[in-house]
Scaffold this motif. Sequence first.
Motif, PDB file in Angstrom:
ATOM      1  N   UNK A 274       8.410  -6.674  -6.183  1.00  5.18           N
ATOM      2  CA  UNK A 274       7.689  -5.529  -6.752  1.00  5.18           C
ATOM      3  C   UNK A 274       6.291  -5.924  -7.190  1.00  5.18           C
ATOM      4  N   UNK A 275       6.157  -7.122  -7.753  1.00  3.20           N
ATOM      5  CA  UNK A 275       4.849  -7.590  -8.195  1.00  3.20           C
ATOM      6  C   UNK A 275       3.901  -7.761  -7.010  1.00  3.20           C
ATOM      7  N   UNK A 276       4.410  -8.336  -5.920  1.00  2.00           N
ATOM      8  CA  UNK A 276       3.581  -8.524  -4.726  1.00  2.00           C
ATOM      9  C   UNK A 276       3.190  -7.182  -4.119  1.00  2.00           C
ATOM     10  N   UNK A 277       4.135  -6.253  -4.130  1.00  2.00           N
ATOM     11  CA  UNK A 277       3.890  -4.927  -3.549  1.00  2.00           C
ATOM     12  C   UNK A 277       2.829  -4.149  -4.318  1.00  2.00           C
ATOM     13  N   UNK A 278       2.797  -4.327  -5.626  1.00  2.00           N
ATOM     14  CA  UNK A 278       1.924  -3.506  -6.468  1.00  2.00           C
ATOM     15  C   UNK A 278       0.696  -4.232  -6.995  1.00  2.00           C
ATOM     16  N   UNK A 279       0.607  -5.521  -6.742  1.00  2.00           N
ATOM     17  CA  UNK A 279      -0.509  -6.278  -7.291  1.00  2.00           C
ATOM     18  C   UNK A 279      -0.381  -6.487  -8.782  1.00  2.00           C
ATOM     19  N   UNK A 280       0.853  -6.625  -9.240  1.00  2.00           N
ATOM     20  CA  UNK A 280       1.140  -6.850 -10.656  1.00  2.00           C
ATOM     21  C   UNK A 280       1.569  -8.298 -10.856  1.00  2.00           C
ATOM     22  N   UNK A 281       1.931  -8.647 -12.087  1.00  2.00           N
ATOM     23  CA  UNK A 281       2.524  -9.959 -12.343  1.00  2.00           C
ATOM     24  C   UNK A 281       3.968  -9.751 -12.761  1.00  2.00           C
ATOM     25  N   UNK A 282       4.823 -10.698 -12.394  1.00  2.00           N
ATOM     26  CA  UNK A 282       6.237 -10.615 -12.748  1.00  2.00           C
ATOM     27  C   UNK A 282       6.555 -11.602 -13.850  1.00  2.00           C
ATOM     28  N   UNK A 283       7.265 -11.121 -14.867  1.00  2.00           N
ATOM     29  CA  UNK A 283       7.729 -11.966 -15.964  1.00  2.00           C
ATOM     30  C   UNK A 283       9.232 -11.759 -16.089  1.00  2.00           C
ATOM     31  N   UNK A 284       9.998 -12.785 -15.783  1.00  2.00           N
ATOM     32  CA  UNK A 284      11.444 -12.640 -15.912  1.00  2.00           C
ATOM     33  C   UNK A 284      11.785 -12.370 -17.371  1.00  2.00           C
TER      34      UNK A 284
END
Length: 259
Positions: free
Chosen positions: A46-56
Amino acid sequence: MKIDATLAAVVTGGASGLGLATVKALRAAGAKVAIFDLNPETGERAAAETGSIFCRCDVLSDASVDEAFAKARAEQGQERALVCCAGGGNAIATARRDKQTGEIKIFPSEQFEWVLRLNTVGTFRCITRAAAGMMTLEPLDGERGVLVNTSSAAATEGQMGQAAYSAAKAAIVGMTLTIARDLSREGIRVNTIQPGIFNTPAMSRATPQMLEALGAMVPFPPRLGHADEFASMALEMIRNGYVNGTTVRLDGAIRMQPR
């Protein structure tokens, strides 16, 4: 609050469903977004798709939530918007009689407690961290930040087997005004969305016929809600500085039946 490239936002449960739709809407408006989610695979995608960052992030854990906020702030700065979409439930009758054996079974207390911890306590855990962080900021146009929570139609019309989920989501509605009052002197607004039946991955097990029947239960429009309609409401709650301490139903006027 203006949504543009200067706004940092956090969306819990942001890797799918209502949360992912909200992430996409925030990104389309220019905001920087951190996705908090438990599943690394879907979160990174999802982060790659939206240009966001992922935090578990596991909203059941203080340490996990603290680590996620620390990572998000290190990469995009202190958030001024938090949208809480993480949650879940189960379907267990309060007490029931087995049709085959006649044995009487009760709702396991630990499973009831888990639903409250996931939805209510998990939401509150994220609220407290976000609010504390927002309090370190200087106000923009009089406000420091916005918190948006997710309840459910089950908060007021829980169906059979939803005792825990109804209690958890009703608690989110119940604490909204109180938290808004707590944070009013700090210029932080708090609101809650109470969605009806939405077409999200959680509905993936339903057959097309079942989805059609569910949609037909909605007075108007006679269909399931779209995730981007939830996202639109979340963004309006962020933008509109006079919306505070309130819960908005987003359900096409449905009132859930007992089953």
